[in-house]
Design a protein around this motif. Structure first.
Motif, PDB file in Angstrom:
ATOM      1  N   ARG A 175      46.592  57.165  35.196  1.00  0.00           N
ATOM      2  CA  ARG A 175      47.169  55.982  34.552  1.00  0.00           C
ATOM      3  C   ARG A 175      48.634  55.799  34.919  1.00  0.00           C
ATOM      4  O   ARG A 175      49.107  54.686  35.080  1.00  0.00           O
ATOM      5  N   GLU A 176      49.366  56.901  35.021  1.00  0.00           N
ATOM      6  CA  GLU A 176      50.750  56.826  35.487  1.00  0.00           C
ATOM      7  C   GLU A 176      51.183  58.188  35.997  1.00  0.00           C
ATOM      8  O   GLU A 176      50.577  59.214  35.666  1.00  0.00           O
ATOM      9  N   CYS A 177      52.225  58.189  36.823  1.00  0.00           N
ATOM     10  CA  CYS A 177      52.715  59.430  37.417  1.00  0.00           C
ATOM     11  C   CYS A 177      54.232  59.514  37.304  1.00  0.00           C
ATOM     12  O   CYS A 177      54.927  58.493  37.278  1.00  0.00           O
ATOM     13  N   VAL A 178      54.720  60.754  37.270  1.00  0.00           N
ATOM     14  CA  VAL A 178      56.156  61.015  37.218  1.00  0.00           C
ATOM     15  C   VAL A 178      56.466  62.118  38.219  1.00  0.00           C
ATOM     16  O   VAL A 178      55.747  63.126  38.291  1.00  0.00           O
ATOM     17  N   ALA A 179      57.526  61.930  38.999  1.00  0.00           N
ATOM     18  CA  ALA A 179      57.930  62.955  39.956  1.00  0.00           C
ATOM     19  C   ALA A 179      58.544  64.136  39.217  1.00  0.00           C
ATOM     20  O   ALA A 179      59.318  63.964  38.272  1.00  0.00           O
ATOM     21  N   GLU A 202      39.590  65.842  45.412  1.00  0.00           N
ATOM     22  CA  GLU A 202      39.567  64.596  46.171  1.00  0.00           C
ATOM     23  C   GLU A 202      40.280  63.535  45.355  1.00  0.00           C
ATOM     24  O   GLU A 202      40.086  63.445  44.144  1.00  0.00           O
ATOM     25  N   VAL A 203      41.075  62.693  46.013  1.00  0.00           N
ATOM     26  CA  VAL A 203      41.639  61.530  45.341  1.00  0.00           C
ATOM     27  C   VAL A 203      41.084  60.291  46.034  1.00  0.00           C
ATOM     28  O   VAL A 203      41.136  60.164  47.257  1.00  0.00           O
ATOM     29  N   HIS A 204      40.508  59.393  45.241  1.00  0.00           N
ATOM     30  CA  HIS A 204      39.912  58.168  45.747  1.00  0.00           C
ATOM     31  C   HIS A 204      40.843  57.005  45.418  1.00  0.00           C
ATOM     32  O   HIS A 204      41.094  56.709  44.246  1.00  0.00           O
ATOM     33  N   VAL A 205      41.346  56.345  46.463  1.00  0.00           N
ATOM     34  CA  VAL A 205      42.275  55.227  46.291  1.00  0.00           C
ATOM     35  C   VAL A 205      41.884  54.106  47.236  1.00  0.00           C
ATOM     36  O   VAL A 205      41.866  54.299  48.459  1.00  0.00           O
ATOM     37  N   GLY A 206      41.551  52.948  46.686  1.00  0.00           N
ATOM     38  CA  GLY A 206      41.266  51.784  47.517  1.00  0.00           C
ATOM     39  C   GLY A 206      40.206  52.006  48.572  1.00  0.00           C
ATOM     40  O   GLY A 206      40.328  51.514  49.695  1.00  0.00           O
ATOM     41  N   GLY A 207      39.172  52.756  48.234  1.00  0.00           N
ATOM     42  CA  GLY A 207      38.093  53.005  49.177  1.00  0.00           C
ATOM     43  C   GLY A 207      38.355  54.137  50.143  1.00  0.00           C
ATOM     44  O   GLY A 207      37.486  54.476  50.954  1.00  0.00           O
ATOM     45  N   GLU A 208      39.541  54.727  50.088  1.00  0.00           N
ATOM     46  CA  GLU A 208      39.883  55.858  50.946  1.00  0.00           C
ATOM     47  C   GLU A 208      39.848  57.155  50.142  1.00  0.00           C
ATOM     48  O   GLU A 208      40.100  57.159  48.934  1.00  0.00           O
ATOM     49  N   ILE A 209      39.547  58.263  50.834  1.00  0.00           N
ATOM     50  CA  ILE A 209      39.486  59.572  50.186  1.00  0.00           C
ATOM     51  C   ILE A 209      40.437  60.525  50.898  1.00  0.00           C
ATOM     52  O   ILE A 209      40.433  60.613  52.128  1.00  0.00           O
ATOM     53  N   ALA A 210      41.261  61.208  50.116  1.00  0.00           N
ATOM     54  CA  ALA A 210      42.148  62.235  50.659  1.00  0.00           C
ATOM     55  C   ALA A 210      41.974  63.497  49.822  1.00  0.00           C
ATOM     56  O   ALA A 210      41.511  63.441  48.675  1.00  0.00           O
ATOM     57  N   VAL A 211      42.334  64.627  50.392  1.00  0.00           N
ATOM     58  CA  VAL A 211      42.208  65.899  49.681  1.00  0.00           C
ATOM     59  C   VAL A 211      43.579  66.367  49.219  1.00  0.00           C
ATOM     60  O   VAL A 211      44.540  66.388  49.994  1.00  0.00           O
ATOM     61  N   PRO A 242      48.222  54.244  39.841  1.00  0.00           N
ATOM     62  CA  PRO A 242      47.332  54.021  38.697  1.00  0.00           C
ATOM     63  C   PRO A 242      45.968  53.512  39.167  1.00  0.00           C
ATOM     64  O   PRO A 242      45.881  52.668  40.064  1.00  0.00           O
ATOM     65  N   GLY A 243      44.918  54.049  38.569  1.00  0.00           N
ATOM     66  CA  GLY A 243      43.564  53.671  38.963  1.00  0.00           C
ATOM     67  C   GLY A 243      42.936  54.614  39.964  1.00  0.00           C
ATOM     68  O   GLY A 243      41.717  54.581  40.166  1.00  0.00           O
ATOM     69  N   ALA A 244      43.758  55.462  40.608  1.00  0.00           N
ATOM     70  CA  ALA A 244      43.198  56.466  41.515  1.00  0.00           C
ATOM     71  C   ALA A 244      42.344  57.442  40.707  1.00  0.00           C
ATOM     72  O   ALA A 244      42.651  57.752  39.558  1.00  0.00           O
ATOM     73  N   VAL A 245      41.267  57.916  41.321  1.00  0.00           N
ATOM     74  CA  VAL A 245      40.337  58.805  40.622  1.00  0.00           C
ATOM     75  C   VAL A 245      40.212  60.113  41.390  1.00  0.00           C
ATOM     76  O   VAL A 245      40.078  60.115  42.619  1.00  0.00           O
TER      77      VAL A 245
END
Length: 256
Positions: A175-179, A202-211, A242-245
């Motif tokens: 939902r939100e991130c802080v450095a 795995e982080v899913h963002v905008g149809g892309e997946i990164a580890v 926000p919204g990344a899963v």
């Protein structure tokens, strides 16, 4: 729901419950359009097996239906492989478990358990859901199990064991991130149980997946709220919008 009674010589009637909504839901799925390994997945077995299990009123009928589903319909039991169709079939199997004959319930729960623990074939490891377009099959099945928590918990030991297995397939929506120095504290909603220690995700963002190589639970949910904080090592907030899963990386790596 309508109930029929099946009578055998010298036997008491066994309730055969046919929920029209369940049967309609089975028929509404284009099982042939669901991808699966062409040498192993048999869509016709999925449709026939589910209908037969919904209609089963004896141990023999439930076993025959289970054989269809476990022999190429949603899993291939002999090779311990699961197909994407299993994620679609899981809510239907849970409907059958709730509404059908006790023999059908036991078979349905056994199939869901087998599907959750089996590994998919290469190129057939993910499914599209309301919360992601490339969700590991096991995580999609776990989501459906969590949606029936009250029912499964009411079954006792077996149901609680399924829920415990499902909890290992956690999901976290940012939902939100802080450095925090070179790291990021990600706040959001956690379902399932994030294990202790450092884990890859795995982080899913905008149809892309990164580890993400190092993720740790900074603050666990309190009072069942689901709100939690994860610390992600070596990543900036801009990489975790926000919204990344997030899903367990090991789930995405499961391959038969």
């Amino acid at each position: 729901m309508t109930c029929k009674t099946s009578l055998g010589p010298g036997q008491r009637g066994a309730a055969r419950c046919e929920d029209a909504a369940v049967l309609d839901a089975i028929d509404a799925v284009d099982w042939g359009a669901i991808p699966g390994h062409p040498d192993w997945y048999e869509p016709a077995r999925a449709a026939r097996g589910l209908r037969a299990l919904a209609d089963a009123a004896t141990l023999v009928e439930a076993a025959e239906a289970s054989s269809l589903l476990g022999g190429g319909g949603i899993v291939h039991g002999h090779s311990a492989a699961v197909f994407p169709a299993a994620a679609v079939a899981t809510p239907l199997l849970l409907d059958i478990a709730q509404q059908g004959h006790p023999a059908a319930r036991d078979a349905a729960l056994g199939l869901v358990d087998e599907a959750l623990s089996s590994y998919p074939h290469v190129e057939y490891t993910r499914v599209t859901t309301s919360y992601g377009t490339a969700v590991p099959i096991c995580c999609a099945i776990a989501h459906e199990l969590r949606a029936r928590t009250a029912f499964l918990a009411g079954l006792g030991k077996r149901g609680r064991a399924l829920l415990a297995d499902a909890a290992e397939h956690w999901r976290f929506e940012i939902r939100e991130c802080v450095a925090e120095g070179n790291d990021t504290a990600a706040f959001g909603a956690l379902v399932g149980c994030f294990p202790g220690g450092v884990h890859a995700a795995e982080v899913h963002v905008g149809g892309e997946i990164a580890v993400l190589d190092e993720v740790v639970l900074e603050y666990p949910p309190v009072d069942g709220s689901g709100e939690a904080c994860l610390r992600v090592t070596g990543r900036r907030p801009a990489e975790l919008p926000p919204g990344a899963v997030l899903f367990p990386a090991e789930c995405g790596e499961r391959v038969h």
